[in-house]
Structures are given as C-alpha cells and as structure tokens.
Design a protein around this motif. Structure first.
Motif, PDB file in Angstrom:
ATOM      1  N   ARG A   1       1.256   7.401  -0.069  1.00 20.99           N
ATOM      2  CA  ARG A   1       0.221   7.281  -1.099  1.00 20.99           C
ATOM      3  C   ARG A   1       0.888   7.437  -2.458  1.00 20.99           C
ATOM      4  NH1 ARG A   1      -4.847  11.491  -2.109  1.00 20.99           N
ATOM      5  NH2 ARG A   1      -6.075  10.139  -3.492  1.00 20.99           N
ATOM      6  N   TRP A   2       0.449   6.625  -3.443  1.00 24.88           N
ATOM      7  CA  TRP A   2       1.104   6.574  -4.737  1.00 24.88           C
ATOM      8  C   TRP A   2       0.128   6.917  -5.856  1.00 24.88           C
ATOM      9  CZ3 TRP A   2       6.377   5.565  -4.782  1.00 24.88           C
ATOM     10  CH2 TRP A   2       6.911   5.205  -3.533  1.00 24.88           C
ATOM     11  N   SER A   3       0.689   7.254  -7.017  1.00 25.25           N
ATOM     12  CA  SER A   3      -0.129   7.731  -8.123  1.00 25.25           C
ATOM     13  C   SER A   3      -1.134   6.693  -8.615  1.00 25.25           C
ATOM     14  CB  SER A   3       0.764   8.185  -9.286  1.00 25.25           C
ATOM     15  OG  SER A   3       1.593   7.116  -9.741  1.00 25.25           O
ATOM     16  N   ASP A   4      -0.852   5.403  -8.415  1.00 23.10           N
ATOM     17  CA  ASP A   4      -1.795   4.365  -8.832  1.00 23.10           C
ATOM     18  C   ASP A   4      -2.857   4.089  -7.768  1.00 23.10           C
ATOM     19  OD1 ASP A   4      -0.247   3.108  -6.934  1.00 23.10           O
ATOM     20  OD2 ASP A   4       0.442   1.476  -8.237  1.00 23.10           O
ATOM     21  N   GLY A   5      -2.858   4.876  -6.694  1.00 16.59           N
ATOM     22  CA  GLY A   5      -3.847   4.717  -5.633  1.00 16.59           C
ATOM     23  C   GLY A   5      -3.408   3.819  -4.495  1.00 16.59           C
ATOM     24  N   ARG A   6      -2.276   3.169  -4.634  1.00 16.80           N
ATOM     25  CA  ARG A   6      -1.806   2.254  -3.597  1.00 16.80           C
ATOM     26  C   ARG A   6      -1.384   3.025  -2.350  1.00 16.80           C
ATOM     27  NH1 ARG A   6      -2.811  -3.083  -2.823  1.00 16.80           N
ATOM     28  NH2 ARG A   6      -0.968  -4.348  -2.408  1.00 16.80           N
ATOM     29  N   LEU A   7      -1.782   2.501  -1.177  1.00 21.16           N
ATOM     30  CA  LEU A   7      -1.330   3.010   0.106  1.00 21.16           C
ATOM     31  C   LEU A   7      -0.395   1.973   0.715  1.00 21.16           C
ATOM     32  CD1 LEU A   7      -4.755   4.240   1.541  1.00 21.16           C
ATOM     33  CD2 LEU A   7      -2.978   5.661   0.505  1.00 21.16           C
ATOM     34  N   VAL A   8       0.768   2.409   1.146  1.00 24.51           N
ATOM     35  CA  VAL A   8       1.753   1.501   1.740  1.00 24.51           C
ATOM     36  C   VAL A   8       2.199   2.083   3.075  1.00 24.51           C
ATOM     37  CG1 VAL A   8       3.952   0.313   1.469  1.00 24.51           C
ATOM     38  CG2 VAL A   8       2.550   0.792  -0.550  1.00 24.51           C
ATOM     39  N   ALA A   9       1.983   1.335   4.149  1.00 23.01           N
ATOM     40  CA  ALA A   9       2.389   1.769   5.485  1.00 23.01           C
ATOM     41  C   ALA A   9       3.691   1.082   5.868  1.00 23.01           C
ATOM     42  CB  ALA A   9       1.301   1.446   6.504  1.00 23.01           C
ATOM     43  N   LEU A  10       4.629   1.854   6.380  1.00 23.42           N
ATOM     44  CA  LEU A  10       5.943   1.361   6.778  1.00 23.42           C
ATOM     45  C   LEU A  10       6.161   1.611   8.259  1.00 23.42           C
ATOM     46  CD1 LEU A  10       7.897   3.023   3.838  1.00 23.42           C
ATOM     47  CD2 LEU A  10       7.161   0.639   3.918  1.00 23.42           C
ATOM     48  N   ASP A  11       6.853   0.694   8.900  1.00 26.75           N
ATOM     49  CA  ASP A  11       7.268   0.887  10.287  1.00 26.75           C
ATOM     50  C   ASP A  11       8.473   1.823  10.277  1.00 26.75           C
ATOM     51  OD1 ASP A  11       8.406   0.704  12.856  1.00 26.75           O
ATOM     52  OD2 ASP A  11       7.703  -1.346  13.121  1.00 26.75           O
ATOM     53  N   GLY A  12       8.310   3.023  10.827  1.00 29.35           N
ATOM     54  CA  GLY A  12       9.389   3.999  10.793  1.00 29.35           C
ATOM     55  C   GLY A  12      10.634   3.569  11.537  1.00 29.35           C
ATOM     56  N   ARG A  13      10.504   2.594  12.425  1.00 28.05           N
ATOM     57  CA  ARG A  13      11.670   2.114  13.180  1.00 28.05           C
ATOM     58  C   ARG A  13      12.525   1.168  12.374  1.00 28.05           C
ATOM     59  NH1 ARG A  13       7.728   0.148  17.873  1.00 28.05           N
ATOM     60  NH2 ARG A  13       6.759  -0.571  15.932  1.00 28.05           N
ATOM     61  N   THR A  14      11.907   0.441  11.424  1.00 25.56           N
ATOM     62  CA  THR A  14      12.623  -0.607  10.701  1.00 25.56           C
ATOM     63  C   THR A  14      12.557  -0.477   9.185  1.00 25.56           C
ATOM     64  OG1 THR A  14      10.674  -2.054  10.635  1.00 25.56           O
ATOM     65  CG2 THR A  14      12.117  -2.220  12.576  1.00 25.56           C
ATOM     66  N   GLY A  15      11.553   0.239   8.664  1.00 26.27           N
ATOM     67  CA  GLY A  15      11.349   0.292   7.221  1.00 26.27           C
ATOM     68  C   GLY A  15      10.545  -0.871   6.680  1.00 26.27           C
ATOM     69  N   LYS A  16      10.090  -1.777   7.543  1.00 27.88           N
ATOM     70  CA  LYS A  16       9.295  -2.920   7.095  1.00 27.88           C
ATOM     71  C   LYS A  16       7.886  -2.477   6.699  1.00 27.88           C
ATOM     72  CE  LYS A  16      11.655  -6.400   9.936  1.00 27.88           C
ATOM     73  NZ  LYS A  16      11.506  -7.428  11.012  1.00 27.88           N
ATOM     74  N   VAL A  17       7.331  -3.157   5.687  1.00 32.27           N
ATOM     75  CA  VAL A  17       5.966  -2.881   5.278  1.00 32.27           C
ATOM     76  C   VAL A  17       5.011  -3.428   6.327  1.00 32.27           C
ATOM     77  CG1 VAL A  17       4.176  -3.339   3.565  1.00 32.27           C
ATOM     78  CG2 VAL A  17       6.519  -2.852   2.823  1.00 32.27           C
ATOM     79  N   VAL A  18       4.097  -2.580   6.805  1.00 29.46           N
ATOM     80  CA  VAL A  18       3.120  -2.965   7.821  1.00 29.46           C
ATOM     81  C   VAL A  18       1.824  -3.416   7.164  1.00 29.46           C
ATOM     82  CG1 VAL A  18       1.812  -2.186   9.849  1.00 29.46           C
ATOM     83  CG2 VAL A  18       4.132  -1.331   9.447  1.00 29.46           C
ATOM     84  N   TRP A  19       1.371  -2.672   6.152  1.00 30.39           N
ATOM     85  CA  TRP A  19       0.175  -3.053   5.404  1.00 30.39           C
ATOM     86  C   TRP A  19       0.135  -2.329   4.073  1.00 30.39           C
ATOM     87  CZ3 TRP A  19      -2.815   1.251   4.481  1.00 30.39           C
ATOM     88  CH2 TRP A  19      -2.815   2.274   5.421  1.00 30.39           C
ATOM     89  N   ARG A  20      -0.688  -2.852   3.169  1.00 29.05           N
ATOM     90  CA  ARG A  20      -0.944  -2.245   1.868  1.00 29.05           C
ATOM     91  C   ARG A  20      -2.450  -2.186   1.657  1.00 29.05           C
ATOM     92  NH1 ARG A  20       3.135  -5.980   1.195  1.00 29.05           N
ATOM     93  NH2 ARG A  20       5.133  -5.273   0.286  1.00 29.05           N
ATOM     94  N   ALA A  21      -2.917  -1.169   0.970  1.00 25.76           N
ATOM     95  CA  ALA A  21      -4.341  -1.050   0.658  1.00 25.76           C
ATOM     96  C   ALA A  21      -4.489  -0.254  -0.628  1.00 25.76           C
ATOM     97  CB  ALA A  21      -5.089  -0.347   1.804  1.00 25.76           C
ATOM     98  N   ASP A  22      -5.647  -0.389  -1.264  1.00 20.72           N
ATOM     99  CA  ASP A  22      -5.921   0.344  -2.493  1.00 20.72           C
ATOM    100  C   ASP A  22      -6.756   1.580  -2.199  1.00 20.72           C
ATOM    101  OD1 ASP A  22      -4.567  -1.394  -4.226  1.00 20.72           O
ATOM    102  OD2 ASP A  22      -6.270  -2.775  -4.247  1.00 20.72           O
ATOM    103  N   GLY A  23      -6.548   2.618  -2.984  1.00 21.58           N
ATOM    104  CA  GLY A  23      -7.303   3.849  -2.837  1.00 21.58           C
ATOM    105  C   GLY A  23      -7.415   4.536  -4.176  1.00 21.58           C
ATOM    106  N   PRO A  24      -7.940   5.754  -4.203  1.00 25.45           N
ATOM    107  CA  PRO A  24      -8.097   6.471  -5.470  1.00 25.45           C
ATOM    108  C   PRO A  24      -6.752   6.938  -6.009  1.00 25.45           C
ATOM    109  CG  PRO A  24      -8.715   7.864  -3.625  1.00 25.45           C
ATOM    110  CD  PRO A  24      -8.486   6.496  -3.060  1.00 25.45           C
ATOM    111  N   PRO A  25      -6.594   6.959  -7.336  1.00 20.24           N
ATOM    112  CA  PRO A  25      -5.358   7.467  -7.936  1.00 20.24           C
ATOM    113  C   PRO A  25      -5.085   8.903  -7.521  1.00 20.24           C
ATOM    114  CG  PRO A  25      -6.707   6.344  -9.572  1.00 20.24           C
ATOM    115  CD  PRO A  25      -7.563   6.505  -8.346  1.00 20.24           C
ATOM    116  N   ALA A  26      -3.829   9.301  -7.604  1.00 25.23           N
ATOM    117  CA  ALA A  26      -3.431  10.651  -7.201  1.00 25.23           C
ATOM    118  C   ALA A  26      -2.309  11.125  -8.101  1.00 25.23           C
ATOM    119  CB  ALA A  26      -2.979  10.655  -5.746  1.00 25.23           C
TER     120      ALA A  26
END
Length: 367
Positions: A109-134
């Motif tokens: 989770r990032w300060s601009d609210g972005r959520l980024v999911a990564l495959d822990g086996r490869t580091g590839k991005v699995v999905w992105r989504a927007d959320g509340p800032p943090a």
C-alpha cells in the motif's frame, strides 16, 4: 539573438525539460527475479542470522523488506545476513505505507492510495487497485510497515484496507472488491480475529460478507496473540478487562494474559500456566514473555533466551540464546517480532530505550 543561437537555447531548454520530466514524473521500476524460487527447508532450532532491516517472512522461503519507496525480497530465510535482492519493486514519488502477504502474494500500500500486488516467487505485478491515501511508514528498519502496517490486515484470501472511515476487502488473487463498509467514528485502526471478524472501536464485522456482527463484547477492544498485520488474533480484552478467545465465530470468555486457539496462557507467580476451559493443563516454571503459539509450539522469551514448548503438554522442545556467533552478549528487549510455523524474527533494542541493539538489530531463529 541570432537564429542558430535561439534554436540552440530552445534545444537546451527542451532537453532540460525532458530530463526533469524523466526524473520527477511518477514512475515504477520492476526488477523481477532471475534466480529460481528457493526450496523450503526444515532446520534444527537455533539462531540462523541477523538483518539490518525487519523482514516479513513469506511462505517460509523468502524475506520481504520495506524501504521508503520500495519493496524487495531476498532468500533464503535462513541466510546469515541480508543478500542481494531476489526481486524489487520501486515507485516514485509515492512512499510505501505497508506490506502484507497471503500465501505467495505480497500486497503493498502506498501513500497515494495505490495498492500493488506482487508475486512473491517472481516479483511480477499481479494486480493494481486504488484505495484511500495513507501515511508513509517511519523508522529505519521498516518493522512497522511489514509487521504492523496501519490500516492493513489479512483474512483468509482477502486483504483488508482501512482509513478509519471505510474498510474494504479485496480478493488477493485479482484485487477485485469483495465488500466495503462505513465504520463508526473512532475506528482509527482495527484487527482481524482468527475466527473471521474485523474488530474496530465498539463494533465487529464478518470478514466474508462485511455484515456487522451483533452481540459482540463491548469495546474498544485490545487485540491479543495476533499474527503480523494485527491479523488472526487468537483473543481480545474487552473494555471491562475480560479476556475472550476469538478462534471461533463467537467469542468465548477465558482467563489469562495470552491466548492461543483454545488455550489461555497466564504468566503469574514465576510460571507460565496453560489452561483449557478454565482447567490447568500444564505449567512451565520461569518468568517469560509469551511471543505466541504456532504449529503446536508455544514460543517464550525468557530474558534473552528463546524457549519453545509443546503446546499440548508444556514439555520443552528447545532453549537457546538469541545471539549470533561472535556477537556481543548484553541485555536487550524486543521491539516487535514475527512468528511463523518455522521461524521467529525479533527486533532488538537496548533496555529502556529505542536505540537498536546493534546495526543489524533483527535476529532470526528457526523453531
């Protein structure tokens, strides 16, 4: 100004603008793994190493770290120190707020609210989504971001994200929203019970449907015996001080200062006492802090010794000092930890201070 000079000046300005845009524009840098995913190993109980940054141990195979603007992983878990990253993910100018993991999926989770999911086996991005800032995390080691990220929890195959006003559950496999609900005032951050309830302020919600749960113990409640990200909490203490076991769908009252499954653990009179349904089942003689219970093992911190007991009988499985070879042996106290089925990672500080014990303050041990 002559025409050639004017053109030259324009070219310089254009080049400067291009360089500035490339440096300052929002960006992400992904460095995927080139080495194979490590094989899980079972080790005898004992210290395996220490790290400069606090690791989130994922899948019993990799260690994930939080930087101001990056998430990275190294391996294997039993490495003596931090290794060259297996993979890394960077964003700019957003700052990292927190990291959780479900299975082999790492969600940031990032300060601009972005959520980024990564495959822990490869580091590839699995999905992105927007959320509340943090807010971005604070601290040198990143322990808050990986062990207790504000407004981030896991429940089954869902990731829960909250800003104190709204809590949203997303599917870890693809990021789709499963449910979202408005929270009452005062829910600055909550926790998830082992029985599948999101608890915040004076209320509780089912983590599958998002529906409010009626008849919950009066809050605000204090979480007890939680996994990282204040999730899978085995118990709580309600507003009156009553302790409840929360491994089932409905809480069950119990005595004790720590809980695990159907066990209530009390540290009293120079002993750790385990009881079930109000009846003592075993006791361990000694003064210790209960770190938690995983995979049938009760893990205690007695001074700077780690003690591993059989959860069913209280029999000692292992006892060893939490220092690496050739490290100074002085008193320290824990400042956060992660307990998994096979490992424990503890951040160490000098007694009565926030000063790290060494430049590599996190000690890791196999259980």
């Amino acid at each position: 100004m002559t025409l050639p000079r004017a053109l030259a000046a324009l070219l310089v300005l254009a080049a400067a603008g291009l360089i500035g845009w490339r440096v300052l524009a929002p960006a992400e840098v992904i460095e995927e793994a080139v080495e194979p995913y490590p094989v899980a190993v079972t080790l005898p109980a004992g210290v395996t190493g220490k790290t400069t940054m606090a690791p989130l141990i994922v899948d019993g195979r990799i260690r994930v770290y939080a930087g101001t603007r990056l998430v990275k992983a190294d391996a294997p878990v039993e490495a003596k120190t931090m290794y060259t990253p297996l993979w890394s993910y960077r964003r700019w100018p957003a700052r990292l707020a927190g990291v959780v993991a479900v299975g082999t999926t790492v969600v940031s989770r990032w300060s601009d609210g972005r959520l980024v999911a990564l495959d822990g086996r490869t580091g590839k991005v699995v999905w992105r989504a927007d959320g509340p800032p943090a807010d971005g995390f604070a601290g040198r080691t990143g322990s808050a971001a990986v062990w207790a990220p504000a407004g981030m929890h896991v429940a089954g195959t869902s990731v829960l994200v909250s800003d104190g006003k709204q809590v949203t559950a997303r599917a870890v496999e693809d990021g789709r929203e499963r449910w979202s609900t408005t929270l009452p005032p005062g829910c600055t951050d909550g926790f998830v019970t082992a029985g599948g309830r999101y608890v915040c302020g004076a209320g509780a919600w089912d983590v599958i449907s998002g529906n409010e749960v009626r008849g919950w113990p009066a809050g605000p409640s204090t979480a007890m015996s939680c996994d990282v990200a204040r999730s899978a909490c085995a118990g709580l203490r309600d507003a009156s001080g009553q302790v409840w076991l929360t491994g089932g769908r409905r809480p069950v009252p119990a005595p004790g200062s720590a809980v695990a499954g159907d066990l209530a653990l009390t540290v009293s009179g120079g002993a750790v006492i385990a009881s079930r349904a109000g009846r003592e089942v075993w006791r361990w003689a000694g003064t210790a802090q209960v770190l938690g219970v995983r995979a049938g093992k009760v893990v205690l911190l007695a001074g700077n010794q780690l003690v591993v007991l059989d959860a069913a009988t209280g029999a000692a499985r292992a006892t060893f000092p939490l220092f690496v070879a050739n490290e100074r042996v002085e008193a320290w106290q824990p400042d956060g930890w992660q307990l998994t089925d096979g490992y424990v990672a503890i951040q160490r500080v000098r007694p009565g201070t926030s000063e790290f014990y060494t430049t590599d303050p996190v000690v890791i041990a196999a259980l």
